[in-house]
Design a protein around this motif. Structure first.
Motif, PDB file in Angstrom:
ATOM      1  N   ILE A   1       0.829  -1.203   0.000  1.00 59.10           N
ATOM      2  CA  ILE A   1       0.000   0.000   0.000  1.00 59.10           C
ATOM      3  C   ILE A   1       0.867   1.259   0.000  1.00 59.10           C
ATOM      4  CG2 ILE A   1      -0.301   0.173   2.520  1.00 59.10           C
ATOM      5  CD1 ILE A   1      -3.264   0.934   1.826  1.00 59.10           C
ATOM      6  N   ILE A   2       2.047   1.175   0.619  1.00 52.94           N
ATOM      7  CA  ILE A   2       2.946   2.330   0.643  1.00 52.94           C
ATOM      8  C   ILE A   2       3.421   2.638  -0.790  1.00 52.94           C
ATOM      9  CG2 ILE A   2       5.182   3.195   1.486  1.00 52.94           C
ATOM     10  CD1 ILE A   2       3.387   2.989   3.796  1.00 52.94           C
ATOM     11  N   ILE A   3       3.792   1.592  -1.529  1.00 54.58           N
ATOM     12  CA  ILE A   3       4.202   1.786  -2.919  1.00 54.58           C
ATOM     13  C   ILE A   3       3.028   2.331  -3.733  1.00 54.58           C
ATOM     14  CG2 ILE A   3       4.996   0.584  -5.000  1.00 54.58           C
ATOM     15  CD1 ILE A   3       6.390  -1.410  -3.109  1.00 54.58           C
ATOM     16  N   GLY A   4       1.850   1.756  -3.498  1.00 57.69           N
ATOM     17  CA  GLY A   4       0.662   2.199  -4.218  1.00 57.69           C
ATOM     18  C   GLY A   4       0.362   3.668  -3.988  1.00 57.69           C
ATOM     19  N   VAL A   5       0.299   4.089  -2.712  1.00 51.72           N
ATOM     20  CA  VAL A   5      -0.086   5.484  -2.455  1.00 51.72           C
ATOM     21  C   VAL A   5       1.019   6.460  -2.861  1.00 51.72           C
ATOM     22  CG1 VAL A   5      -1.809   5.039  -0.685  1.00 51.72           C
ATOM     23  CG2 VAL A   5       0.551   5.463  -0.001  1.00 51.72           C
ATOM     24  N   SER A   6       2.296   6.050  -2.738  1.00 53.86           N
ATOM     25  CA  SER A   6       3.333   7.015  -3.112  1.00 53.86           C
ATOM     26  C   SER A   6       3.330   7.250  -4.623  1.00 53.86           C
ATOM     27  CB  SER A   6       4.717   6.590  -2.595  1.00 53.86           C
ATOM     28  OG  SER A   6       5.094   5.378  -3.160  1.00 53.86           O
ATOM     29  N   LEU A   7       3.116   6.180  -5.410  1.00 53.05           N
ATOM     30  CA  LEU A   7       3.012   6.392  -6.857  1.00 53.05           C
ATOM     31  C   LEU A   7       1.741   7.170  -7.200  1.00 53.05           C
ATOM     32  CD1 LEU A   7       4.274   2.963  -8.221  1.00 53.05           C
ATOM     33  CD2 LEU A   7       5.362   5.178  -8.537  1.00 53.05           C
ATOM     34  N   LEU A   8       0.663   6.875  -6.471  1.00 51.60           N
ATOM     35  CA  LEU A   8      -0.589   7.601  -6.711  1.00 51.60           C
ATOM     36  C   LEU A   8      -0.409   9.089  -6.447  1.00 51.60           C
ATOM     37  CD1 LEU A   8      -3.687   7.395  -7.294  1.00 51.60           C
ATOM     38  CD2 LEU A   8      -4.015   7.163  -4.845  1.00 51.60           C
ATOM     39  N   THR A   9       0.330   9.425  -5.364  1.00 52.47           N
ATOM     40  CA  THR A   9       0.577  10.834  -5.040  1.00 52.47           C
ATOM     41  C   THR A   9       1.304  11.531  -6.176  1.00 52.47           C
ATOM     42  OG1 THR A   9       0.832  10.151  -2.749  1.00 52.47           O
ATOM     43  CG2 THR A   9       1.566  12.359  -3.291  1.00 52.47           C
ATOM     44  N   VAL A  10       2.321  10.872  -6.728  1.00 54.42           N
ATOM     45  CA  VAL A  10       3.065  11.476  -7.840  1.00 54.42           C
ATOM     46  C   VAL A  10       2.142  11.710  -9.027  1.00 54.42           C
ATOM     47  CG1 VAL A  10       4.914  11.103  -9.500  1.00 54.42           C
ATOM     48  CG2 VAL A  10       5.239  10.460  -7.115  1.00 54.42           C
ATOM     49  N   VAL A  11       1.334  10.699  -9.333  1.00 52.59           N
ATOM     50  CA  VAL A  11       0.428  10.817 -10.485  1.00 52.59           C
ATOM     51  C   VAL A  11      -0.554  11.966 -10.262  1.00 52.59           C
ATOM     52  CG1 VAL A  11      -1.404   9.635 -11.746  1.00 52.59           C
ATOM     53  CG2 VAL A  11       0.659   8.394 -11.128  1.00 52.59           C
ATOM     54  N   LEU A  12      -1.083  12.055  -9.029  1.00 52.80           N
ATOM     55  CA  LEU A  12      -2.038  13.123  -8.726  1.00 52.80           C
ATOM     56  C   LEU A  12      -1.391  14.502  -8.855  1.00 52.80           C
ATOM     57  CD1 LEU A  12      -3.912  11.752  -5.553  1.00 52.80           C
ATOM     58  CD2 LEU A  12      -4.804  11.939  -7.875  1.00 52.80           C
ATOM     59  N   LEU A  13      -0.185  14.631  -8.256  1.00 52.82           N
ATOM     60  CA  LEU A  13       0.483  15.933  -8.261  1.00 52.82           C
ATOM     61  C   LEU A  13       0.903  16.344  -9.655  1.00 52.82           C
ATOM     62  CD1 LEU A  13       2.753  15.928  -5.084  1.00 52.82           C
ATOM     63  CD2 LEU A  13       0.720  17.315  -5.525  1.00 52.82           C
TER      64      LEU A  13
ATOM     65  N   THR B   1       0.988   3.360 -15.455  1.00 54.64           N
ATOM     66  CA  THR B   1       1.281   3.567 -14.034  1.00 54.64           C
ATOM     67  C   THR B   1       1.324   2.220 -13.300  1.00 54.64           C
ATOM     68  OG1 THR B   1      -1.066   4.091 -13.784  1.00 54.64           O
ATOM     69  CG2 THR B   1       0.456   5.930 -13.783  1.00 54.64           C
ATOM     70  N   ILE B   2       0.437   1.299 -13.701  1.00 57.72           N
ATOM     71  CA  ILE B   2       0.457  -0.025 -13.048  1.00 57.72           C
ATOM     72  C   ILE B   2       1.741  -0.759 -13.404  1.00 57.72           C
ATOM     73  CG2 ILE B   2      -0.741  -2.220 -12.750  1.00 57.72           C
ATOM     74  CD1 ILE B   2      -3.287  -0.859 -13.576  1.00 57.72           C
TER      75      ILE B   2
ATOM     76  N   LEU C   1      -3.715   2.193  -8.669  1.00 53.64           N
ATOM     77  CA  LEU C   1      -3.191   2.883  -9.845  1.00 53.64           C
ATOM     78  C   LEU C   1      -3.982   2.628 -11.118  1.00 53.64           C
ATOM     79  CD1 LEU C   1       0.640   2.397  -9.271  1.00 53.64           C
ATOM     80  CD2 LEU C   1      -0.741   4.398  -8.760  1.00 53.64           C
ATOM     81  N   SER C   2      -5.056   1.832 -11.046  1.00 46.69           N
ATOM     82  CA  SER C   2      -5.758   1.582 -12.306  1.00 46.69           C
ATOM     83  C   SER C   2      -6.762   2.697 -12.565  1.00 46.69           C
ATOM     84  CB  SER C   2      -6.441   0.218 -12.295  1.00 46.69           C
ATOM     85  OG  SER C   2      -7.452   0.193 -11.333  1.00 46.69           O
ATOM     86  N   GLY C   3      -6.860   3.087 -13.832  1.00 43.26           N
ATOM     87  CA  GLY C   3      -7.812   4.118 -14.215  1.00 43.26           C
ATOM     88  C   GLY C   3      -9.086   3.459 -14.695  1.00 43.26           C
ATOM     89  N   THR C   4      -9.367   3.608 -15.975  1.00 37.69           N
ATOM     90  CA  THR C   4     -10.612   3.069 -16.516  1.00 37.69           C
ATOM     91  C   THR C   4     -10.475   1.608 -16.930  1.00 37.69           C
ATOM     92  OG1 THR C   4      -9.909   4.045 -18.588  1.00 37.69           O
ATOM     93  CG2 THR C   4     -11.581   5.231 -17.324  1.00 37.69           C
ATOM     94  N   GLU C   5      -9.212   1.131 -17.035  1.00 34.02           N
ATOM     95  CA  GLU C   5      -9.030  -0.263 -17.443  1.00 34.02           C
ATOM     96  C   GLU C   5      -8.595  -1.116 -16.259  1.00 34.02           C
ATOM     97  OE1 GLU C   5      -6.970  -0.248 -21.627  1.00 34.02           O
ATOM     98  OE2 GLU C   5      -6.285   1.446 -20.423  1.00 34.02           O
ATOM     99  N   PRO C   6      -9.517  -1.889 -15.667  1.00 25.20           N
ATOM    100  CA  PRO C   6      -9.133  -2.713 -14.517  1.00 25.20           C
ATOM    101  C   PRO C   6      -8.301  -3.916 -14.946  1.00 25.20           C
ATOM    102  CG  PRO C   6     -11.412  -3.123 -15.099  1.00 25.20           C
ATOM    103  CD  PRO C   6     -10.924  -2.039 -16.009  1.00 25.20           C
ATOM    104  N   THR C   7      -7.424  -4.368 -14.037  1.00 22.95           N
ATOM    105  CA  THR C   7      -6.714  -5.620 -14.291  1.00 22.95           C
ATOM    106  C   THR C   7      -7.619  -6.766 -13.823  1.00 22.95           C
ATOM    107  OG1 THR C   7      -5.711  -5.697 -12.110  1.00 22.95           O
ATOM    108  CG2 THR C   7      -4.490  -4.526 -13.812  1.00 22.95           C
ATOM    109  N   LEU C   8      -7.175  -7.977 -14.051  1.00 23.18           N
ATOM    110  CA  LEU C   8      -7.977  -9.142 -13.677  1.00 23.18           C
ATOM    111  C   LEU C   8      -8.308  -9.169 -12.179  1.00 23.18           C
ATOM    112  CD1 LEU C   8      -9.249 -11.263 -15.356  1.00 23.18           C
ATOM    113  CD2 LEU C   8      -7.215 -12.673 -15.143  1.00 23.18           C
TER     114      LEU C   8
END
Lengths: 268, 293
Positions: A109-121, A130-131, A206-213
């Motif tokens: 979750i730490i990796i997930g939110v830190s990458l999400l923060t970069v994408v958001l900013l 991003t995934i 990190l997924s947008g409109t295209e979900p993974t399995l």
């Protein structure tokens, strides 16, 4: 006496490890939408229903693209990192390899939110790219762990011979090193593929409109009537994982044998 | 002179090879973590981000009862799960290394590894299928007429979270312990036996201290990621079993308060790293006392 207790313990341990997984195929073929014993009958309907789900096919496609790209990129990065750390001494080696291996010990979750923060900013859009970045990050340490032993067993005199005979470093890598470590490279690709295909938390963030399995499966878990189909899908994924892992393990053993043989013949 | 030149060119080659994977990690791990840290000192003001430095998020993360309860509960669950998994994994690894015949070892390792890699999400979900109100246990017991109403204590609580997480992380704990046990020099055990130690004394004085590095590795591999588990509390935890990762997700997504989410994520990481640090330190003292370090 204590040996018998330990053996009993091990048997129970393995059964406990596998028991929940065995429910997957049992209920995937069970002719009832309620998941409970006693079983009511045998059916292929849940597997057939998977064929009709368009979203599922799309999610599977997305996952396939992500898992293939992540495993290839992670294996290439791992090849570079392993080759550097096994063969050369250089300043800052420990810190660098430590940083690369860190994702193995971090909560996802730490990796997930830190990458999400970069994408958001940065105002970027969440996408499969991003995934892929997140997955490369978590796959690389495992790929390094697999490649390391075969680099350690590799007889350096074979590469030296090639260099002495006038081959360039690139050709030596392509014609001497790579064929020798090929089984572990494929094993690393398979492990990377399996990790990425299974990974949920990072993909979920990190997924947008295209979900993974796995993200698609997560969205289905809310609907009780979809559960038997999810069990069928889980069964297929389980079979795929087991096949990939068995292949990877066989290749790893072959690699150990191959490198073992070359080093003994080298000694002779 | 020759030798130094050689070393320098080696160092250059090593550095040039590691530069790409290292740059990737810096760009996608170190930099984002730094930005997450910066984010935790900012404030979300509806749609805009106020970038004046403030410790308010951390203050809220550590003093607000909701967050403190979740944080301490997550820590408690991770500690219980770690003790359970490492405690169960140790005898399993011991069996694999010291009792199992040599030609069975590879098969056992492979048997332990398979669940390690097969769909995490499905494995967690199966526990919901087993423990849920209409799950395998309740459905079957009611179908057989043994109980009239679903057992409510087996699911949607912290017990279910601990059981599920322990099962999910067991294989991760076995392998590091097994790898270290394989390196224990068997002649030490023979020597102790020759000198009259009982099997139990041999275990306490040789095997246990020498296998401690594996126990430490297993503990860290299970303990640190478990505190951030998101799936298990959501699927089997119920309202009483939610953990900090669920709150982090809410802050980032629904509540649209990324700075508070960042502060919660980093606080959890610092908390778990400190506890892990204390454990590593205690272990070092134990090994020193045993004369093994």
């Amino acid at each position: 006496m204590s040996k018998r207790i330990l053996t009993m313990f091990m048997i129970i341990f393995v059964i406990f490890l596998y028991a929940p997984t065995l429910l997957l195929p049992i209920f995937a073929f069970n002719d009832s939408s309620i998941i409970a014993f006693p079983l009511s009958g045998f059916t292929f309907d849940w597997f057939k229903s998977l064929g009709a789900a368009d979203e599922l096919r799309k999610a599977a496609g997305t996952s396939l693209i992500i898992a293939t790209s992540s495993s290839i990129i992670a294996t290439m990065l791992a090849l570079l990192a392993t080759s550097a750390t096994v063969r050369y001494k250089f300043p800052g080696k420990g810190a660098m390899i430590g940083t690369i291996m860190l994702p193995m010990f971090l909560p996802e979750i730490i990796i997930g939110v830190s990458l999400l923060t970069v994408v958001l900013l940065a105002g970027l859009k969440l996408s499969i790219y991003t995934i892929i970045m997140g997955h490369v990050l978590i796959c690389t340490p495992f790929c390094i762990a697999i490649l390391r032993s075969s680099f350690q067993q590799l007889d350096p005199s074979l590469e030296e011979a090639s260099l002495d005979l006038g081959e360039s470093r690139a050709t030596t890598f392509r014609r001497v090193t790579l064929p020798l470590i090929m089984p572990s490279v494929i094993s690393s690709l398979l492990i990377g593929f399996t990790i990425s295909l299974d990974e949920f938390v990072i993909a979920f963030f990190l997924s947008g409109t295209e979900p993974t399995l796995p993200v698609y499966i997560w969205s289905q878990l809310r609907f009780p009537q979809r559960i038997p189909s999810v069990m069928a899908l889980g069964t297929l994924l389980l079979i795929l994982s087991v096949v990939l892992l068995t292949l990877s393990e066989l290749l790893r053993r072959r690699s150990a044998r191959r490198l073992g043989q070359t080093s003994t013949s080298g000694a002779l | 002179m020759m030798k130094r030149l050689q070393l320098d060119s080696d160092a250059r080659r090593g550095l040039s090879q590691i530069s790409l994977p290292f740059a990737f990690s810096v760009l996608l791990l170190a930099a984002p973590l730094t930005i997450l840290l910066a984010m935790s000192f900012w404030t979300q003001d509806f749609l805009t981000l106020d970038r004046t430095f403030t410790l308010a998020n951390f203050k809220e993360a550590w003093t607000s009862p909701v967050y403190r309860t979740l944080m301490l509960r997550s820590l408690k669950i991770s500690i219980i799960v770690t003790v359970l998994t490492v405690g169960l994994a140790y005898p399993a690894a011991y069996y694999m290394s010291f009792v199992a015949p040599n030609n069975r070892k590879a098969l056992l390792v492979f048997l332990i590894t398979i669940p390690f890699w097969t769909s995490y999400l499905m494995r967690i979900f199966l526990w919901k299928v087993i423990l849920g109100f209409n799950g395998v246990v309740n459905g079957s017991l009611m179908g057989l007429g043994i109980i009239d109403a679903p057992l409510d204590w087996i699911s949607y609580n912290q017990f279910a979270v601990v059981l599920t997480l322990s099962h999910a992380w067991l294989p991760f704990a076995v392998l590091p312990i097994f790898v270290v046990m394989e390196k224990v020099n068997r002649s030490y055990l023979e020597a102790a036996q020759d000198l009259g130690d009982t099997p139990f004394q041999r275990f306490l004085r040789i095997t246990l201290p020498l296998s401690m590095p594996g126990v430490v590795a297993a503990t860290l591999i299970v303990f640190i990621p478990t505190i951030g588990d998101y799936v298990t509390p959501r699927l089997v935890g119920g309202p009483d079993g939610l953990m900090i990762a669920n709150m982090i997700e809410i802050q980032f997504k629904n509540a649209n308060n990324a700075p508070l989410g960042a502060a919660l994520a980093l606080s959890a990481l610092v908390l778990v790293s400190s506890v892990a640090g204390i454990f590593v330190w205690l272990n070092r003292r134990y090994l020193k006392a045993e004369g093994a370090a």
